[in-house]
Design an enzyme around this catalytic site. Sequence first.
Site, PDB file in Angstrom:
ATOM      1  CB  CYS A 136       5.327  -0.312  -3.544  1.00  0.00           C
ATOM      2  SG  CYS A 136       5.273  -1.492  -4.906  1.00  0.00           S
TER       3      CYS A 136
HETATM    4  N1  LIG Z   1       1.630  -5.857  -2.488  1.00  0.00           N
HETATM    5  C1  LIG Z   1       2.166  -4.644  -2.559  1.00  0.00           C
HETATM    6  O1  LIG Z   1       3.346  -4.437  -2.232  1.00  0.00           O
HETATM    7  C2  LIG Z   1       1.360  -3.494  -3.028  1.00  0.00           C
HETATM    8  C3  LIG Z   1       0.104  -3.664  -3.567  1.00  0.00           C
HETATM    9  N2  LIG Z   1      -0.599  -2.580  -4.017  1.00  0.00           N
HETATM   10  C4  LIG Z   1      -1.920  -2.765  -4.616  1.00  0.00           C
HETATM   11  O2  LIG Z   1      -2.854  -3.053  -3.589  1.00  0.00           O
HETATM   12  C5  LIG Z   1      -3.855  -3.937  -4.060  1.00  0.00           C
HETATM   13  C6  LIG Z   1      -3.863  -5.176  -3.162  1.00  0.00           C
HETATM   14  O3  LIG Z   1      -2.590  -5.777  -3.222  1.00  0.00           O
HETATM   15  P1  LIG Z   1      -2.204  -7.087  -2.413  1.00  0.00           P
HETATM   16  O4  LIG Z   1      -2.734  -6.994  -1.029  1.00  0.00           O
HETATM   17  O5  LIG Z   1      -0.766  -7.324  -2.626  1.00  0.00           O
HETATM   18  O6  LIG Z   1      -3.026  -8.145  -3.266  1.00  0.00           O
HETATM   19  P2  LIG Z   1      -3.355  -9.616  -2.939  1.00  0.00           P
HETATM   20  O7  LIG Z   1      -3.309 -10.382  -4.191  1.00  0.00           O
HETATM   21  O8  LIG Z   1      -2.455 -10.066  -1.819  1.00  0.00           O
HETATM   22  O9  LIG Z   1      -4.869  -9.514  -2.399  1.00  0.00           O
HETATM   23  C7  LIG Z   1      -5.920  -9.148  -3.196  1.00  0.00           C
HETATM   24  C8  LIG Z   1      -7.220  -9.206  -2.410  1.00  0.00           C
HETATM   25  O10 LIG Z   1      -8.285  -9.057  -3.323  1.00  0.00           O
HETATM   26  C9  LIG Z   1      -9.168 -10.192  -3.267  1.00  0.00           C
HETATM   27  N3  LIG Z   1      -9.462 -10.525  -4.658  1.00  0.00           N
HETATM   28  C10 LIG Z   1      -8.635 -11.085  -5.547  1.00  0.00           C
HETATM   29  N4  LIG Z   1      -9.218 -11.165  -6.763  1.00  0.00           N
HETATM   30  C11 LIG Z   1     -10.442 -10.626  -6.617  1.00  0.00           C
HETATM   31  C12 LIG Z   1     -11.532 -10.422  -7.489  1.00  0.00           C
HETATM   32  N5  LIG Z   1     -11.481 -10.810  -8.766  1.00  0.00           N
HETATM   33  N6  LIG Z   1     -12.644  -9.827  -7.009  1.00  0.00           N
HETATM   34  C13 LIG Z   1     -12.715  -9.484  -5.709  1.00  0.00           C
HETATM   35  N7  LIG Z   1     -11.717  -9.650  -4.815  1.00  0.00           N
HETATM   36  C14 LIG Z   1     -10.591 -10.215  -5.277  1.00  0.00           C
HETATM   37  C15 LIG Z   1      -8.414 -11.276  -2.530  1.00  0.00           C
HETATM   38  O11 LIG Z   1      -9.225 -12.002  -1.621  1.00  0.00           O
HETATM   39  P3  LIG Z   1     -10.235 -13.148  -1.993  1.00  0.00           P
HETATM   40  O12 LIG Z   1      -9.688 -13.782  -3.239  1.00  0.00           O
HETATM   41  O13 LIG Z   1     -10.247 -14.046  -0.806  1.00  0.00           O
HETATM   42  O14 LIG Z   1     -11.565 -12.456  -2.190  1.00  0.00           O
HETATM   43  C16 LIG Z   1      -7.463 -10.485  -1.664  1.00  0.00           C
HETATM   44  O15 LIG Z   1      -8.096 -10.158  -0.442  1.00  0.00           O
HETATM   45  C17 LIG Z   1      -3.507  -4.252  -5.513  1.00  0.00           C
HETATM   46  O16 LIG Z   1      -4.203  -3.397  -6.378  1.00  0.00           O
HETATM   47  C18 LIG Z   1      -2.011  -3.950  -5.562  1.00  0.00           C
HETATM   48  O17 LIG Z   1      -1.631  -3.631  -6.859  1.00  0.00           O
HETATM   49  C19 LIG Z   1      -0.121  -1.320  -3.904  1.00  0.00           C
HETATM   50  C20 LIG Z   1       1.106  -1.100  -3.359  1.00  0.00           C
HETATM   51  C21 LIG Z   1       1.954  -2.174  -2.893  1.00  0.00           C
HETATM   52  C1  LIG Z   2       6.991  -7.222  -7.408  1.00  0.00           C
HETATM   53  C2  LIG Z   2       5.767  -6.705  -8.106  1.00  0.00           C
HETATM   54  O1  LIG Z   2       5.177  -7.381  -8.918  1.00  0.00           O
HETATM   55  N1  LIG Z   2       5.372  -5.491  -7.787  1.00  0.00           N
HETATM   56  C3  LIG Z   2       4.193  -4.871  -8.354  1.00  0.00           C
HETATM   57  C4  LIG Z   2       3.995  -3.510  -7.783  1.00  0.00           C
HETATM   58  C5  LIG Z   2       3.147  -3.485  -6.557  1.00  0.00           C
HETATM   59  C6  LIG Z   2       2.322  -2.228  -6.497  1.00  0.00           C
HETATM   60  O2  LIG Z   2       2.639  -1.172  -6.025  1.00  0.00           O
HETATM   61  O3  LIG Z   2       1.206  -2.396  -7.115  1.00  0.00           O
HETATM   62  P1  LIG Z   2       0.169  -1.515  -7.951  1.00  0.00           P
HETATM   63  O4  LIG Z   2       0.798  -0.408  -8.692  1.00  0.00           O
HETATM   64  O5  LIG Z   2      -0.385  -2.518  -8.881  1.00  0.00           O
HETATM   65  O6  LIG Z   2      -0.809  -1.033  -6.961  1.00  0.00           O
HETATM   66  C7  LIG Z   2       4.314  -4.713  -9.872  1.00  0.00           C
HETATM   67  O7  LIG Z   2       5.402  -4.493 -10.380  1.00  0.00           O
HETATM   68  O8  LIG Z   2       3.259  -4.664 -10.503  1.00  0.00           O
END
Ligand SMILES: NC(=O)C1=CN([C@@H]2O[C@H](COP(=O)(O)OP(=O)(O)OC[C@H]3O[C@@H](n4cnc5c(N)ncnc54)[C@H](OP(=O)(O)O)[C@@H]3O)[C@@H](O)[C@H]2O)C=CC1
Ligand SMILES: CC(=O)N[C@@H](CCC(=O)OP(=O)(O)O)C(=O)O
Length: 317
Positions: A136
């Site tokens: 992000c």
């Molecule tokens: N949040 C953000 O702003 C952004 C996030 N990302 C990336 O996107 C990905 C998802 O982020 P986000 O939606 O915020 O994450 P969350 O923590 O909100 O969700 C993670 C998901 O993965 C599942 N999960 C967690 N641990 C495990 C595990 N050990 N094995 C299998 N499933 C697992 C969880 O469901 P359950 O535990 O029920 O199985 C849940 O559905 C991450 O890699 C994050 O870095 C990228 C850009 C922006």
């Molecule tokens: C506030 C906060 O914790 N933000 C996350 C970035 C979210 C994201 O883009 O995650 P990935 O690069 O892991 O996909 C961080 O700094 O790690």
Amino acid sequence: MAASPKRIGIVGARGHTGAELIRLVAAHPSLELAYVSSRELDGQRVDAHVSDYQGDLRYSSPAHEDLPALDADVVVLALPNGKAAVCVQAFDAAGRDPVIVDLSADYRFDNNWYYGLPELTRNKWRGEKRISNPGCYATAMQLSIAPLKEMLAAPPVCFGVSGYSGAGTTPSDKNNPDKLRDNLMPYALTGHMHEKEASRHLGVPVEFMPHVAPHFRGLTVTTNLYLSRPHQRNDVLALFQQAYAKDPLVRVQDEAPWVSQIAGKHHAEIGGFAMSADGKRVVIVATLDNLLKGAATQAMQNINQAIGVDEYTAIPL
Ligand SMILES: NC(=O)C1=CN([C@@H]2O[C@H](COP(=O)(O)OP(=O)(O)OC[C@H]3O[C@@H](n4cnc5c(N)ncnc54)[C@H](OP(=O)(O)O)[C@@H]3O)[C@@H](O)[C@H]2O)C=CC1
Ligand SMILES: CC(=O)N[C@@H](CCC(=O)OP(=O)(O)O)C(=O)O
């Protein structure tokens, strides 16, 4: 006759980004949900958790080695960092080759994967079915720096502030509303993954100082750029307007954007363009919703590209 919709599976669909993707897929004319996985929500109805989804699908919790048999055309991995490889290996082992879009950081440095920040990389896409979705903050930094990257006198310095949804749902200080109240929490002030990611994909070193704030969604990146020769503000603004003229998801504006205006929106905003008196320093402010242009919306742009439909299909512009 219209082609039948492609089947899409979302692995890690309980998370913030997974939920946003379910919403986007629900409105997509060429995609249908094949499965959405969550260990915690296994068996529960999707419409009980994502109001925009109407249908009978329930969350399931397949083991990673069982994913290939579920036979999706597109698979989105929305898992925490470090968890994608076992899933990818399961598809390889089964001889299945769906489009795989990984939202984590796991393949952002792998040259065999297409790095999908469409406004900057779509002309490098060579039909790859393995797509790594940018981070992000890394998206905001690259959009803020790319038009000026040939004119830099020093590494750009980026000050980032994210809403706490950026820290996912696994409990930590960074998504603990009590610890965030009245607070601004600095972290990873050197060497953050997105510093490396933006530096790698821009091809110029970038310095990044992230913080997390009490709001839920949306981030701001304020970037200080030293220029190798003096520029007029209007010329810098025109450069950005020209660079993103054909990109509806990157809006260039005069004023510095506010994060409160970007929550829930699919585009990024870039503005400010404050110049020093000598014209050799410019400060640029970018905002985007970390869950949308910072994750799910960008993934949808990449999926649309990969399945051969208009890049903006199902993305509200
Ligand atoms: N949040 C953000 O702003 C952004 C996030 N990302 C990336 O996107 C990905 C998802 O982020 P986000 O939606 O915020 O994450 P969350 O923590 O909100 O969700 C993670 C998901 O993965 C599942 N999960 C967690 N641990 C495990 C595990 N050990 N094995 C299998 N499933 C697992 C969880 O469901 P359950 O535990 O029920 O199985 C849940 O559905 C991450 O890699 C994050 O870095 C990228 C850009 C922006
Ligand atoms: C506030 C906060 O914790 N933000 C996350 C970035 C979210 C994201 O883009 O995650 P990935 O690069 O892991 O996909 C961080 O700094 O790690």
